[in-house]
Design a protein around this motif. Structure first.
Motif, mmCIF file in Angstrom:
data_model
loop_
_atom_site.group_PDB
_atom_site.id
_atom_site.type_symbol
_atom_site.label_atom_id
_atom_site.label_comp_id
_atom_site.label_asym_id
_atom_site.label_seq_id
_atom_site.Cartn_x
_atom_site.Cartn_y
_atom_site.Cartn_z
ATOM 1 N N ASN A 88 26.181 4.939 -19.120
ATOM 2 C CA ASN A 88 24.875 5.339 -19.655
ATOM 3 C C ASN A 88 24.996 6.138 -20.940
ATOM 4 O O ASN A 88 24.160 6.020 -21.837
ATOM 5 C CB ASN A 88 24.098 6.189 -18.643
ATOM 6 C CG ASN A 88 23.845 5.477 -17.342
ATOM 7 O OD1 ASN A 88 24.424 5.821 -16.319
ATOM 8 N ND2 ASN A 88 22.993 4.464 -17.367
ATOM 9 N N ILE A 89 25.991 7.036 -21.001
ATOM 10 C CA ILE A 89 26.179 7.882 -22.184
ATOM 11 C C ILE A 89 27.651 7.845 -22.575
ATOM 12 O O ILE A 89 28.531 8.048 -21.739
ATOM 13 C CB ILE A 89 25.747 9.343 -21.913
ATOM 14 C CG1 ILE A 89 24.235 9.420 -21.651
ATOM 15 C CG2 ILE A 89 26.118 10.247 -23.093
ATOM 16 C CD1 ILE A 89 23.718 10.817 -21.308
ATOM 17 N N VAL A 96 27.481 5.162 -33.487
ATOM 18 C CA VAL A 96 26.071 5.285 -33.089
ATOM 19 C C VAL A 96 25.299 4.037 -33.519
ATOM 20 O O VAL A 96 24.431 3.542 -32.789
ATOM 21 C CB VAL A 96 25.442 6.559 -33.704
ATOM 22 C CG1 VAL A 96 23.958 6.639 -33.383
ATOM 23 C CG2 VAL A 96 26.167 7.794 -33.204
ATOM 24 N N ALA A 152 25.979 1.163 -31.113
ATOM 25 C CA ALA A 152 25.787 1.456 -29.695
ATOM 26 C C ALA A 152 24.381 1.128 -29.216
ATOM 27 O O ALA A 152 23.401 1.425 -29.914
ATOM 28 C CB ALA A 152 26.089 2.929 -29.421
ATOM 29 N N ASN A 153 24.288 0.547 -28.036
ATOM 30 C CA ASN A 153 22.991 0.332 -27.385
ATOM 31 C C ASN A 153 22.698 1.415 -26.357
ATOM 32 O O ASN A 153 21.683 1.355 -25.659
ATOM 33 C CB ASN A 153 22.971 -1.043 -26.703
ATOM 34 C CG ASN A 153 23.060 -2.166 -27.711
ATOM 35 O OD1 ASN A 153 22.342 -2.172 -28.706
ATOM 36 N ND2 ASN A 153 23.964 -3.108 -27.487
ATOM 37 N N ILE A 154 23.636 2.332 -26.186
ATOM 38 C CA ILE A 154 23.457 3.460 -25.261
ATOM 39 C C ILE A 154 23.542 4.752 -26.074
ATOM 40 O O ILE A 154 24.076 4.752 -27.190
ATOM 41 C CB ILE A 154 24.527 3.456 -24.136
ATOM 42 C CG1 ILE A 154 25.944 3.507 -24.732
ATOM 43 C CG2 ILE A 154 24.365 2.235 -23.240
ATOM 44 C CD1 ILE A 154 27.046 3.600 -23.688
ATOM 45 N N PRO A 155 23.036 5.869 -25.526
ATOM 46 C CA PRO A 155 23.122 7.134 -26.260
ATOM 47 C C PRO A 155 24.579 7.551 -26.476
ATOM 48 O O PRO A 155 25.419 7.337 -25.604
ATOM 49 C CB PRO A 155 22.395 8.136 -25.362
ATOM 50 C CG PRO A 155 21.757 7.365 -24.274
ATOM 51 C CD PRO A 155 22.345 6.009 -24.234
ATOM 52 N N VAL A 156 24.829 8.160 -27.633
ATOM 53 C CA VAL A 156 26.163 8.688 -27.948
ATOM 54 C C VAL A 156 26.080 10.211 -28.027
ATOM 55 O O VAL A 156 25.316 10.749 -28.832
ATOM 56 C CB VAL A 156 26.692 8.112 -29.274
ATOM 57 C CG1 VAL A 156 28.020 8.771 -29.651
ATOM 58 C CG2 VAL A 156 26.855 6.595 -29.183
ATOM 59 N N HIS A 157 26.841 10.886 -27.165
ATOM 60 C CA HIS A 157 26.986 12.340 -27.227
ATOM 61 C C HIS A 157 28.340 12.632 -27.860
ATOM 62 O O HIS A 157 29.377 12.456 -27.211
ATOM 63 C CB HIS A 157 26.927 12.967 -25.825
ATOM 64 C CG HIS A 157 25.547 13.021 -25.244
ATOM 65 N ND1 HIS A 157 25.204 13.863 -24.203
ATOM 66 C CD2 HIS A 157 24.412 12.348 -25.560
ATOM 67 C CE1 HIS A 157 23.915 13.696 -23.908
ATOM 68 N NE2 HIS A 157 23.416 12.782 -24.706
ATOM 69 N N ASP A 190 22.921 11.083 -30.541
ATOM 70 C CA ASP A 190 21.870 11.288 -29.547
ATOM 71 C C ASP A 190 22.077 12.557 -28.738
ATOM 72 O O ASP A 190 21.211 12.956 -27.963
ATOM 73 C CB ASP A 190 21.832 10.103 -28.582
ATOM 74 C CG ASP A 190 21.657 8.785 -29.315
ATOM 75 O OD1 ASP A 190 20.532 8.504 -29.741
ATOM 76 O OD2 ASP A 190 22.647 8.059 -29.478
ATOM 77 N N ILE A 194 25.260 15.964 -27.776
ATOM 78 C CA ILE A 194 26.557 16.618 -28.002
ATOM 79 C C ILE A 194 27.179 16.853 -26.654
ATOM 80 O O ILE A 194 26.503 17.322 -25.740
ATOM 81 C CB ILE A 194 26.376 17.971 -28.736
ATOM 82 C CG1 ILE A 194 25.843 17.712 -30.151
ATOM 83 C CG2 ILE A 194 27.690 18.738 -28.783
ATOM 84 C CD1 ILE A 194 25.444 18.959 -30.893
ATOM 85 N N GLN A 244 17.867 9.693 -20.878
ATOM 86 C CA GLN A 244 19.070 9.101 -21.479
ATOM 87 C C GLN A 244 19.986 8.573 -20.380
ATOM 88 O O GLN A 244 20.531 7.472 -20.474
ATOM 89 C CB GLN A 244 19.813 10.154 -22.309
ATOM 90 C CG GLN A 244 19.093 10.548 -23.587
ATOM 91 C CD GLN A 244 20.006 11.283 -24.555
ATOM 92 O OE1 GLN A 244 20.936 11.969 -24.166
ATOM 93 N NE2 GLN A 244 19.718 11.143 -25.843
ATOM 94 N N ASN A 274 19.328 4.706 -20.276
ATOM 95 C CA ASN A 274 20.133 4.459 -21.489
ATOM 96 C C ASN A 274 19.333 4.655 -22.778
ATOM 97 O O ASN A 274 19.599 3.997 -23.786
ATOM 98 C CB ASN A 274 20.692 3.031 -21.505
ATOM 99 C CG ASN A 274 21.675 2.772 -20.396
ATOM 100 O OD1 ASN A 274 22.011 3.683 -19.638
ATOM 101 N ND2 ASN A 274 22.148 1.551 -20.292
ATOM 102 N N MET A 275 18.350 5.538 -22.754
ATOM 103 C CA MET A 275 17.500 5.691 -23.932
ATOM 104 C C MET A 275 18.185 6.518 -25.006
ATOM 105 O O MET A 275 18.743 7.581 -24.726
ATOM 106 C CB MET A 275 16.177 6.373 -23.551
ATOM 107 C CG MET A 275 15.256 5.491 -22.744
ATOM 108 S SD MET A 275 13.736 6.397 -22.362
ATOM 109 C CE MET A 275 12.809 5.113 -21.529
ATOM 110 N N LYS A 276 18.115 6.044 -26.253
ATOM 111 C CA LYS A 276 18.590 6.833 -27.388
ATOM 112 C C LYS A 276 17.624 8.012 -27.557
ATOM 113 O O LYS A 276 16.507 8.008 -27.007
ATOM 114 C CB LYS A 276 18.624 5.968 -28.644
ATOM 115 C CG LYS A 276 19.507 4.732 -28.506
ATOM 116 C CD LYS A 276 20.925 5.026 -28.905
ATOM 117 C CE LYS A 276 21.327 4.125 -30.035
ATOM 118 N NZ LYS A 276 22.694 4.415 -30.503
ATOM 119 N N ILE A 277 18.023 8.969 -28.383
ATOM 120 C CA ILE A 277 17.297 10.238 -28.416
ATOM 121 C C ILE A 277 15.818 10.080 -28.780
ATOM 122 O O ILE A 277 14.938 10.663 -28.113
ATOM 123 C CB ILE A 277 18.002 11.256 -29.354
ATOM 124 C CG1 ILE A 277 17.353 12.630 -29.261
ATOM 125 C CG2 ILE A 277 18.057 10.763 -30.800
ATOM 126 C CD1 ILE A 277 17.563 13.339 -27.964
#
Lengths: 355, 104
Positions: free
Chosen positions: A281-282, A310, A313-318, A353, A355, B25, B29-32
């Motif tokens: 997911n992340i 980012v 990516a199709n998912i959030p990136v921390h 998205d 940290i 998220q 899977n949602m972006k910010i």
């Protein structure tokens, strides 16, 4: 000539001129684009990094409306850990108290329950204790609460584990034996991840943060990807976060594949696609800090590599932004004047998205 | 370091709506920006207001989503998460776990 207070990658405070800072931004960006084989930043983006680096405020922060989510490795054990993990060694701070302090005082958006010996292998041995603790702590906490640990496949090699150490075997030119040891340890790790995830599911755990992934190289990355894939199949609703250990996957084995792709040498924009495939997911991207270079050099390098991750990516990136990663200096007490600047650069330039 | 990130860049956790945005998220899977919009739409507010403590506190109190101060008869923990499920239109696995533990 006017100069600006900034820092080196080892945390030392230095003074640099505008020309030196801009020169380092260009050089760091070019080094990152070349290493990861990603598009370079524009002149405007580099000038924005320069403005942020040269901000004369002690603390630099983002504009309202641009805030991002925070997730955490190791969770509340940071309060009573030793200095190896930048821990505070507060002896009476239990994990429940720590979780609640992070939630209600330190503004964290999510948190994880972590065992002091923060690796899958030791967690397996105390899993009943951990699931029992989670079950009770989850009743008191409101934020998303997962469990977390490092796959840390190094613990499966001699002298700590049952398999011969691949690097020792390579020194003896036993290449095939070295690869076989990596493959056997990887299968063992995938099994252990499966066991831990099966047990945490029994207490309604929200998910798992796989942290410092691929620290033992490509075999560990593949083992973790398979473990996460199995976890996703068994629990479609699990919250799965995968944070990497380094910007590139070390080829200790060299030929390990996932989804038909050799993973050794992959950079964040390639790693994230495999994590998506595994059901993550992340994704936690990493860009390593060069201690001999300035913050300006490291921040620009971090921005160019993270931006492409980012973007694809199709998912959030921390982005990982602790000691020695994401432009943050490699030192025990990362300076707060740099922490805010490094985050602002990745939020504005790389569009992270979290940290 | 964690505190610096929280103050300089973080959503604000339960002080604001950080836990809700982060949950989307994880859950979808949602972006910010998409996660912020989803939560803002559910709360019927502008996304810019998501990190405005004074404004959000009253909403959290009214909806029973948990507040960071010690307020008697204001849900925190499990009951707050059950209210969050309703507001966000999602199922939280440990809420489901505790519901299943209740005797019929």
């Amino acid at each position: 000539m006017e100069d600006y207070i900034t820092r080196m990658g080892d945390g030392r405070r230095v003074r640099m001129t505008k020309e030196q800072i801009m020169s380092d931004i260009v050089a760091g960006m070019a080094d990152g684009a070349d290493a990861a084989q990603v598009p370079e930043l524009s002149q405007d983006e580099m000038e924005r990094i320069y403005e942020i680096v040269c901000d004369k405020s002690k603390i630099t922060s983002i504009e309202p409306g641009r805030e991002v989510c925070l997730s955490k490795d190791a969770g509340a054990i940071k309060f009573n850990q030793d200095n190896g993990g930048s821990g505070n060694a507060i002896p009476c701070m239990g994990r429940l108290e720590g979780l609640l302090v992070y939630e209600r005082s330190l503004t964290f958006d999510s948190m994880e329950l972590a065992w002091m010996d923060y690796s899958i292998k030791p967690v397996k041995a105390v899993i009943n204790c951990e699931t029992s603790n989670y079950e009770q702590m989850a009743m008191l906490t409101t934020l998303p609460l997962v469990m977390g640990a490092m796959p840390n496949m190094g613990l499966y090699y001699a002298p700590d584990g049952p398999y011969a150490n691949p690097t020792d075997l390579m020194r003896e030119f036993k290449i095939e034996e070295s690869m076989a040891a990596s493959e056997a340890a990887a299968e063992h790790l995938t099994r252990d991840i499966g066991y831990v995830c099966q047990e945490i599911d029994k207490v309604g755990c929200e998910g798992f943060n796989f942290d410092t992934v691929a620290s033992a190289g490509d075999a560990e990355f593949v083992a973790t990807l398979k473990g996460m894939e199995n976890y996703r199949k068994s629990n479609p609703n699990a919250y799965i976060e995968c944070g990497m250990s380094a910007e590139t996957v070390l080829g200790i084995h060299g030929g390990m594949e996932y989804d038909g792709k050799v993973v050794a040498g992959m950079y964040p924009h390639e790693q994230v696609k495999l994590c998506e495939k595994a059901g993550v997911n992340i994704f936690g991207s990493v860009v390593n800090t060069n201690t001999s270079k300035s913050f300006a050099w490291n921040a620009a390098r971090s921005a160019v590599i993270t931006k492409e991750c980012v973007k694809v990516a199709n998912i959030p990136v921390h982005a990982n932004m602790g000691m020695g990663v994401g432009g943050i200096p490699m030192c025990e007490l990362p300076p707060t004047d740099i922490t805010g600047r490094a985050a602002k650069i990745l939020i504005e330039i790389a569009n992270i998205d979290g940290i | 370091m964690a505190v610096a990130h929280g103050l300089c860049s973080g959503m604000g956790g339960m002080r604001t709506t950080g836990d809700l945005v982060c949950r989307m998220q994880f859950a979808k899977n949602m972006k910010i920006d998409a996660a912020k919009k989803y939560v803002a739409d559910k709360l019927e507010i502008d996304p810019f207001q998501l990190t405005e403590e004074n404004f959000i506190r009253d909403i959290r109190d009214k909806e029973g989503l948990g507040v960071v101060t010690g307020q008697p008869n204001s849900p925190k923990g499990l009951p707050a998460k059950m209210n969050i499920e309703k507001v966000l239109g999602i199922t939280i696995s440990n809420c489901e776990h505790y519901r299943n533990q209740l005797k019929k």
